[in-house]
Design a protein around this motif. Sequence first.
Motif, PDB file in Angstrom:
ATOM      1  N   ASN A  51       0.811  -1.219   0.000  1.00 47.94           N
ATOM      2  CA  ASN A  51       0.000   0.000   0.000  1.00 47.94           C
ATOM      3  C   ASN A  51       0.845   1.270   0.000  1.00 47.94           C
ATOM      4  N   GLU A  52       1.982   1.234   0.684  1.00 47.24           N
ATOM      5  CA  GLU A  52       2.851   2.416   0.696  1.00 47.24           C
ATOM      6  C   GLU A  52       3.413   2.700  -0.684  1.00 47.24           C
ATOM      7  N   ARG A  54       1.879   1.849  -3.490  1.00 47.83           N
ATOM      8  CA  ARG A  54       0.750   2.335  -4.291  1.00 47.83           C
ATOM      9  C   ARG A  54       0.552   3.833  -4.058  1.00 47.83           C
ATOM     10  N   GLU A  55       0.696   4.259  -2.810  1.00 46.45           N
ATOM     11  CA  GLU A  55       0.593   5.691  -2.516  1.00 46.45           C
ATOM     12  C   GLU A  55       1.708   6.463  -3.208  1.00 46.45           C
ATOM     13  N   HIS A  61      -5.204   3.287  -2.119  1.00 45.04           N
ATOM     14  CA  HIS A  61      -4.920   2.224  -1.159  1.00 45.04           C
ATOM     15  C   HIS A  61      -5.914   1.083  -1.326  1.00 45.04           C
ATOM     16  N   THR A  63      -7.953  -1.292   0.834  1.00 41.70           N
ATOM     17  CA  THR A  63      -8.338  -1.349   2.245  1.00 41.70           C
ATOM     18  C   THR A  63      -9.298  -2.487   2.570  1.00 41.70           C
ATOM     19  N   ASN A  89      -2.281  -3.832   4.581  1.00 39.07           N
ATOM     20  CA  ASN A  89      -1.017  -3.133   4.798  1.00 39.07           C
ATOM     21  C   ASN A  89       0.158  -4.088   5.023  1.00 39.07           C
TER      22      ASN A  89
END
Length: 260
Positions: A51-52, A54-55, A61, A63, A89
């Motif tokens: 997820n980090e 992807r950001e 994200h 979720t 995550n």
Amino acid sequence: MIGTAAPAAGPNTLLAEEVTEILLVLDSQQHMDLASLNLQRGRDHGLPGYNEWREFCGLEHVTTLDDLAEVVRDRRVAEKILHLYKHPNNIDVWLGGLVENFLPGSRTGPLFACLIGKQMKFLRDGDRFWWEAEGVFTKQQKEELLKSSLSQIICDNTDIQEIPKDSLRFGQYPAGYVHCSDLPSMSLDAWREEKSHDLQLCGSPKRIKNGDFIFSSKSGKLTALYSCYHGFKLKGAAEIVCEGNRWKHEPPQCTGEELG
């Protein structure tokens, strides 16, 4: 390889069993699993999670299970991943990027397309000898280099006589295949060396031990760009300029300090 289609890939068939069940590693007597090794290497290097990244690439994200199922396009695979990782995550970046649905006309999903694209751009922009960089090749030399292709390289170095114009795109023989003689080839005349007026006045720059130089004219003046061989460190200015019938400044040195 050119005439055989690549195996179809999907979220449930990402790696061949040859590398997940019977991978041979020289310093191990046991068969290894490439997928497990890749996951462990990412953790050894402390890579942030899926997820980090992807950001980092401007992607949304993941979720929920529905989010992951939309990205993967296979709900059963998404359920299995969340069952193993417990939370989005926790997903490793290598696995998350690998299971994403391919972009149109691509062999990667959006995350890997972003990361690979950024990495290649940084490598290109940070390389002062990149072939498109100003002063590395002349306009005529660049035009000749653009004629080169993997297909032409294969023709020049094998006995193959017919080949697709683009070897990286699969085509069923004989559709799209051409004879090697029909492919454009480079003319090395563009590299014919003729001493410029400045070079005649300044003479050839000094050679250095454990290094070499190339000529450039990106500043409008004849310049020698020095670099060291692998394992040696450049000491001094990397560039010297031809001014006033002589080379301004002494060339650098390549010290024997091993690079860390």
